[in-house]
Design a protein around this motif. Sequence first.
Motif, PDB file in Angstrom:
ATOM      1  N   ILE A 126      -6.365 -34.857  32.098  1.00  0.00           N
ATOM      2  CA  ILE A 126      -5.990 -35.819  33.138  1.00  0.00           C
ATOM      3  C   ILE A 126      -5.130 -35.151  34.194  1.00  0.00           C
ATOM      4  O   ILE A 126      -5.349 -35.334  35.395  1.00  0.00           O
ATOM      5  N   SER A 127      -4.182 -34.345  33.774  1.00  0.00           N
ATOM      6  CA  SER A 127      -3.309 -33.639  34.709  1.00  0.00           C
ATOM      7  C   SER A 127      -4.103 -32.674  35.585  1.00  0.00           C
ATOM      8  O   SER A 127      -3.892 -32.597  36.799  1.00  0.00           O
ATOM      9  N   GLU A 128      -5.033 -31.943  34.978  1.00  0.00           N
ATOM     10  CA  GLU A 128      -5.865 -30.974  35.707  1.00  0.00           C
ATOM     11  C   GLU A 128      -6.740 -31.669  36.741  1.00  0.00           C
ATOM     12  O   GLU A 128      -6.844 -31.225  37.886  1.00  0.00           O
ATOM     13  N   ILE A 129      -7.369 -32.772  36.352  1.00  0.00           N
ATOM     14  CA  ILE A 129      -8.224 -33.519  37.284  1.00  0.00           C
ATOM     15  C   ILE A 129      -7.382 -34.070  38.428  1.00  0.00           C
ATOM     16  O   ILE A 129      -7.776 -34.004  39.596  1.00  0.00           O
ATOM     17  N   SER A 130      -6.206 -34.585  38.113  1.00  0.00           N
ATOM     18  CA  SER A 130      -5.314 -35.129  39.132  1.00  0.00           C
ATOM     19  C   SER A 130      -4.908 -34.052  40.129  1.00  0.00           C
ATOM     20  O   SER A 130      -4.897 -34.282  41.344  1.00  0.00           O
ATOM     21  N   THR A 131      -4.599 -32.874  39.628  1.00  0.00           N
ATOM     22  CA  THR A 131      -4.196 -31.760  40.484  1.00  0.00           C
ATOM     23  C   THR A 131      -5.348 -31.315  41.389  1.00  0.00           C
ATOM     24  O   THR A 131      -5.156 -31.089  42.582  1.00  0.00           O
ATOM     25  N   GLN A 132      -6.540 -31.195  40.825  1.00  0.00           N
ATOM     26  CA  GLN A 132      -7.688 -30.709  41.586  1.00  0.00           C
ATOM     27  C   GLN A 132      -8.193 -31.701  42.620  1.00  0.00           C
ATOM     28  O   GLN A 132      -8.687 -31.302  43.673  1.00  0.00           O
ATOM     29  N   THR A 133      -8.082 -32.999  42.321  1.00  0.00           N
ATOM     30  CA  THR A 133      -8.652 -34.004  43.218  1.00  0.00           C
ATOM     31  C   THR A 133      -7.629 -34.700  44.097  1.00  0.00           C
ATOM     32  O   THR A 133      -7.989 -35.316  45.092  1.00  0.00           O
ATOM     33  N   GLY A 134      -6.359 -34.648  43.721  1.00  0.00           N
ATOM     34  CA  GLY A 134      -5.331 -35.344  44.476  1.00  0.00           C
ATOM     35  C   GLY A 134      -5.261 -36.831  44.158  1.00  0.00           C
ATOM     36  O   GLY A 134      -4.559 -37.587  44.823  1.00  0.00           O
ATOM     37  N   ILE A 135      -5.980 -37.261  43.127  1.00  0.00           N
ATOM     38  CA  ILE A 135      -5.964 -38.663  42.700  1.00  0.00           C
ATOM     39  C   ILE A 135      -4.786 -38.858  41.746  1.00  0.00           C
ATOM     40  O   ILE A 135      -4.463 -37.977  40.951  1.00  0.00           O
ATOM     41  N   GLU A 136      -4.149 -40.018  41.819  1.00  0.00           N
ATOM     42  CA  GLU A 136      -3.014 -40.326  40.956  1.00  0.00           C
ATOM     43  C   GLU A 136      -3.411 -40.225  39.485  1.00  0.00           C
ATOM     44  O   GLU A 136      -4.520 -40.590  39.111  1.00  0.00           O
ATOM     45  N   LYS A 137      -2.469 -39.753  38.641  1.00  0.00           N
ATOM     46  CA  LYS A 137      -2.753 -39.587  37.218  1.00  0.00           C
ATOM     47  C   LYS A 137      -3.139 -40.903  36.550  1.00  0.00           C
ATOM     48  O   LYS A 137      -3.994 -40.928  35.664  1.00  0.00           O
ATOM     49  N   VAL A 138      -2.531 -42.000  36.960  1.00  0.00           N
ATOM     50  CA  VAL A 138      -2.844 -43.312  36.376  1.00  0.00           C
ATOM     51  C   VAL A 138      -4.306 -43.668  36.616  1.00  0.00           C
ATOM     52  O   VAL A 138      -5.002 -44.139  35.700  1.00  0.00           O
ATOM     53  N   ASP A 139      -4.795 -43.425  37.825  1.00  0.00           N
ATOM     54  CA  ASP A 139      -6.188 -43.718  38.154  1.00  0.00           C
ATOM     55  C   ASP A 139      -7.138 -42.811  37.392  1.00  0.00           C
ATOM     56  O   ASP A 139      -8.193 -43.250  36.913  1.00  0.00           O
ATOM     57  N   VAL A 140      -6.767 -41.543  37.272  1.00  0.00           N
ATOM     58  CA  VAL A 140      -7.589 -40.589  36.524  1.00  0.00           C
ATOM     59  C   VAL A 140      -7.636 -41.002  35.060  1.00  0.00           C
ATOM     60  O   VAL A 140      -8.700 -40.990  34.428  1.00  0.00           O
ATOM     61  N   GLN A 141      -6.494 -41.399  34.508  1.00  0.00           N
ATOM     62  CA  GLN A 141      -6.441 -41.804  33.109  1.00  0.00           C
ATOM     63  C   GLN A 141      -7.339 -43.013  32.854  1.00  0.00           C
ATOM     64  O   GLN A 141      -8.081 -43.039  31.873  1.00  0.00           O
ATOM     65  N   GLU A 142      -7.303 -43.994  33.742  1.00  0.00           N
ATOM     66  CA  GLU A 142      -8.162 -45.168  33.597  1.00  0.00           C
ATOM     67  C   GLU A 142      -9.638 -44.778  33.635  1.00  0.00           C
ATOM     68  O   GLU A 142     -10.447 -45.300  32.867  1.00  0.00           O
ATOM     69  N   THR A 143      -9.987 -43.854  34.514  1.00  0.00           N
ATOM     70  CA  THR A 143     -11.374 -43.400  34.631  1.00  0.00           C
ATOM     71  C   THR A 143     -11.820 -42.656  33.385  1.00  0.00           C
ATOM     72  O   THR A 143     -12.917 -42.891  32.860  1.00  0.00           O
ATOM     73  N   VAL A 144     -10.981 -41.749  32.902  1.00  0.00           N
ATOM     74  CA  VAL A 144     -11.321 -40.982  31.699  1.00  0.00           C
ATOM     75  C   VAL A 144     -11.451 -41.921  30.499  1.00  0.00           C
ATOM     76  O   VAL A 144     -12.392 -41.800  29.703  1.00  0.00           O
ATOM     77  N   GLU A 145     -10.524 -42.865  30.357  1.00  0.00           N
ATOM     78  CA  GLU A 145     -10.593 -43.836  29.259  1.00  0.00           C
ATOM     79  C   GLU A 145     -11.880 -44.662  29.352  1.00  0.00           C
ATOM     80  O   GLU A 145     -12.531 -44.921  28.344  1.00  0.00           O
ATOM     81  N   ALA A 146     -12.239 -45.078  30.559  1.00  0.00           N
ATOM     82  CA  ALA A 146     -13.464 -45.863  30.754  1.00  0.00           C
ATOM     83  C   ALA A 146     -14.698 -45.032  30.390  1.00  0.00           C
ATOM     84  O   ALA A 146     -15.643 -45.539  29.775  1.00  0.00           O
ATOM     85  N   PHE A 147     -14.687 -43.749  30.751  1.00  0.00           N
ATOM     86  CA  PHE A 147     -15.803 -42.851  30.421  1.00  0.00           C
ATOM     87  C   PHE A 147     -15.998 -42.784  28.911  1.00  0.00           C
ATOM     88  O   PHE A 147     -17.107 -42.953  28.404  1.00  0.00           O
ATOM     89  N   PHE A 148     -14.908 -42.535  28.182  1.00  0.00           N
ATOM     90  CA  PHE A 148     -15.008 -42.438  26.727  1.00  0.00           C
ATOM     91  C   PHE A 148     -15.407 -43.775  26.103  1.00  0.00           C
ATOM     92  O   PHE A 148     -16.156 -43.816  25.129  1.00  0.00           O
ATOM     93  N   LYS A 149     -14.945 -44.873  26.677  1.00  0.00           N
ATOM     94  CA  LYS A 149     -15.290 -46.197  26.163  1.00  0.00           C
ATOM     95  C   LYS A 149     -16.797 -46.452  26.318  1.00  0.00           C
ATOM     96  O   LYS A 149     -17.440 -46.975  25.411  1.00  0.00           O
TER      97      LYS A 149
END
Length: 100
Positions: free
Chosen positions: A7-30
């Motif tokens: 999540i931290s790596e994706i946030s750093t590379q894309t500039g998207i907030e960690k909270v938004d990245v976390q929600e997306t990653v959680e949704a992907f796994f779900k």
Amino acid sequence: MTKADIISEISTQTGIEKVDVQETVEAFFKVIKKSMIGGENVYVRGFGSFVVKKRAQKTARNISKNTAIIIPEHYVPSFKPAKVFVDKVKTNSKKIQLEA
């Protein structure tokens, strides 16, 4: 690498907030989990396939009691990496070994 690291790596590379990245990653796994529980396979081109494999019924042995037990047929989740992904890992791991 943990989920938090991803999540931290994706946030750093894309500039998207960690909270938004976390929600997306959680949704992907779900979505992956829900699909596989429903018996569907999930294919991610260039990465791999999340597949549901059927294990046949078999007879096993309880060695402490020396008795036969029957393991019923069941399904297990599995991951099969894409050929492109496997090739990249192989070539990069060879470079790392040579440098060490």
